[in-house]
Design a protein around this motif. Structure first.
Motif, short mmCIF file in Angstrom:
data_model
loop_
_atom_site.label_atom_id
_atom_site.label_comp_id
_atom_site.label_asym_id
_atom_site.label_seq_id
_atom_site.Cartn_x
_atom_site.Cartn_y
_atom_site.Cartn_z
N GLN A 75 -2.26 -1.06 -3.74
CA GLN A 75 -3.25 -0.21 -3.76
C GLN A 75 -2.61 1.21 -2.61
OE1 GLN A 75 -6.16 -4.06 -3.01
NE2 GLN A 75 -6.76 -2.66 -1.17
N HIS A 76 -3.31 2.03 -2.58
CA HIS A 76 -3.56 3.15 -2.44
C HIS A 76 -4.58 2.94 -0.82
CE1 HIS A 76 -1.62 3.64 -5.95
NE2 HIS A 76 -1.47 4.42 -5.37
N ASP A 77 -3.91 3.82 0.37
CA ASP A 77 -4.29 4.63 0.90
C ASP A 77 -6.51 5.50 0.76
OD1 ASP A 77 -2.94 6.84 0.43
OD2 ASP A 77 -3.10 6.97 2.62
N GLN A 132 9.31 3.40 2.44
CA GLN A 132 9.02 4.78 1.79
C GLN A 132 8.71 5.12 0.36
OE1 GLN A 132 12.28 7.21 0.38
NE2 GLN A 132 13.77 6.31 1.66
N HIS A 133 8.06 5.99 0.29
CA HIS A 133 7.72 6.34 -1.00
C HIS A 133 8.17 7.71 -0.62
CE1 HIS A 133 4.72 6.44 -4.16
NE2 HIS A 133 3.41 6.97 -3.83
N THR A 134 9.47 8.19 -1.27
CA THR A 134 9.70 9.42 -0.84
C THR A 134 8.95 10.82 0.04
OG1 THR A 134 8.06 10.78 -2.47
CG2 THR A 134 10.65 8.97 -3.53
N THR A 177 7.91 13.67 -0.78
CA THR A 177 6.78 14.53 -1.09
C THR A 177 6.49 14.58 -2.40
OG1 THR A 177 8.28 15.79 -2.03
CG2 THR A 177 8.39 16.85 0.12
N HIS A 178 6.37 12.95 -2.78
CA HIS A 178 6.21 12.58 -4.10
C HIS A 178 6.38 12.69 -5.09
CE1 HIS A 178 2.71 10.31 -6.73
NE2 HIS A 178 3.10 9.51 -5.19
N LYS A 179 7.61 13.88 -5.09
CA LYS A 179 8.33 13.99 -5.98
C LYS A 179 8.72 12.77 -7.17
CE LYS A 179 10.11 16.94 -8.99
NZ LYS A 179 9.19 17.86 -10.17
N TYR A 216 0.91 -1.15 -0.35
CA TYR A 216 -0.52 0.21 0.15
C TYR A 216 0.97 0.99 -0.02
CZ TYR A 216 -3.71 -2.98 1.96
OH TYR A 216 -4.21 -4.00 2.07
N ASP A 217 0.92 2.49 -0.82
CA ASP A 217 1.69 3.64 -0.96
C ASP A 217 0.26 4.14 0.02
OD1 ASP A 217 3.52 2.67 -3.06
OD2 ASP A 217 2.91 3.27 -4.51
N VAL A 218 0.81 4.44 1.07
CA VAL A 218 0.41 6.00 1.75
C VAL A 218 0.65 6.68 1.99
CG1 VAL A 218 -0.57 5.61 4.42
CG2 VAL A 218 -0.10 3.54 3.59
N GLU A 219 -0.28 7.80 1.71
CA GLU A 219 0.41 9.07 0.83
C GLU A 219 -0.54 10.14 0.93
OE1 GLU A 219 0.92 7.68 -3.21
OE2 GLU A 219 -1.54 8.62 -3.61
N HIS A 220 -1.95 10.12 1.97
CA HIS A 220 -2.50 11.55 1.50
C HIS A 220 -2.53 12.23 2.88
CE1 HIS A 220 -6.54 12.88 1.35
NE2 HIS A 220 -6.23 12.60 0.20
ZN LIG Z 1 2.51 7.19 -5.22
#
Ligand SMILES: [Zn+2]
Length: 273
Positions: free
Chosen positions: A230-232, A73-75, A77-79, A16-20
């Motif tokens: 999937q994402h949050d 991790q997913h970076t 700031t999402h750059k 899961y990309d948790v990014e919101h």
């Molecule tokens: Zn993402």
């Protein structure tokens, strides 16, 4: 290089990309997802954005001790790590990647945050958006990620249109050709949840599950692995109880695919991270 793996088993990797930006979304997702995964005794990996982790440190502290879960991790700031030229039914869109300095800063900052706030040594990363061919054509970026301690990636998640679906023939591989035989690329096969649901309609749960079911049948019949994204926010959208996720966990078990965290797969196939 194609990696070796156990015969006659399909690994299913759910990340899961948790990014919101809104902690209410992230917390509602984490609470329900953790409950479901414990109920099904089903491993999962959370690839968290640094900015999102900062807003939800307490929630992640409750996850890290559980052997079912792995946090990577997913970076910060999402750059994007690499520029995309995305072509789909809406036309062509350029999505600009970050500079090498920016990439190093984003990854280092997030790994330091994971270490200081959760005691997690970060070895895995999902690249924002993901890219055609992953980072096969960017040994300069691979070198930075390796220096930052990254040992496995999900960056090969787009087809030649920088869109999806990605063929299931794209199986986990190492970047040996680029000089990094211990750096493993998992890719994302098929569709990410949000792109597929946007395409077929967020309320079209039957259509979504039919696609997942046919993908599971494909990977099990061909003895392939499946790295799924999937994402949050997208897991909750038009499905606040995560019924679709619950159905996916059940279908995976029934199909006979073996769920595993990305870190456990890396350890099994490549060795110590
Ligand atoms: Zn993402």
């Amino acid at each position: 290089m194609q990696t070796r793996k156990e015969p006659l088993s399909s690994a299913f990797l759910l990340g899961y990309d948790v990014e919101h930006q809104d902690p209410a979304i992230t917390r509602a997702f984490l609470s329900r997802a953790v409950q479901l995964h414990r109920e099904f005794d089903f491993p999962a990996t959370f690839f968290v954005l640094g900015e999102t982790l900062e807003r939800n440190i307490e929630q992640f502290r409750q996850i890290v001790g559980d052997p079912l879960f792995d946090v990577q991790q997913h970076t910060y700031t999402h750059k994007p790590l690499k520029t995309l030229v995305q072509r789909n039914s809406s036309g062509v869109t350029l999505i600009q990647g970050g500079s090498l300095e920016r990439i190093r800063d984003e990854v280092t900052r997030t790994s330091e945050l994971l270490a200081s706030s959760l005691g997690v040594r970060c070895t895995g990363l999902t690249g924002p958006y993901t890219y055609y061919r992953g980072l096969s054509d960017r040994p300069d970026i691979l070198e930075i990620l390796w220096d930052c301690g990254i040992r496995f990636l999900r960056t090969d998640g787009r087809n030649h249109d920088d869109w999806q679906p990605v063929s299931f023939d794209v199986q986990p591989y190492t970047y040996e050709l680029q000089g990094f035989p211990q750096l493993l690329e998992f890719g994302i096969q098929g569709w990410a949840d949000c792109l597929l649901r946007e395409e077929i309609g967020w309320d079209n749960h039957e259509g979504y599950l039919a696609e997942l079911r046919s993908n599971l049948e494909l990977v099990v019949s061909r003895d392939l692995d499946w790295s799924y994204l999937q994402h949050d926010w997208s897991s909750l959208r038009a499905d606040p109880e995560l019924r679709l996720t619950e159905a996916l966990l059940r279908m995976t078990r029934e199909a006979g695919a073996i769920p595993e965290t990305y870190a456990a797969y890396y350890q099994r196939v490549v060795g110590n991270a």
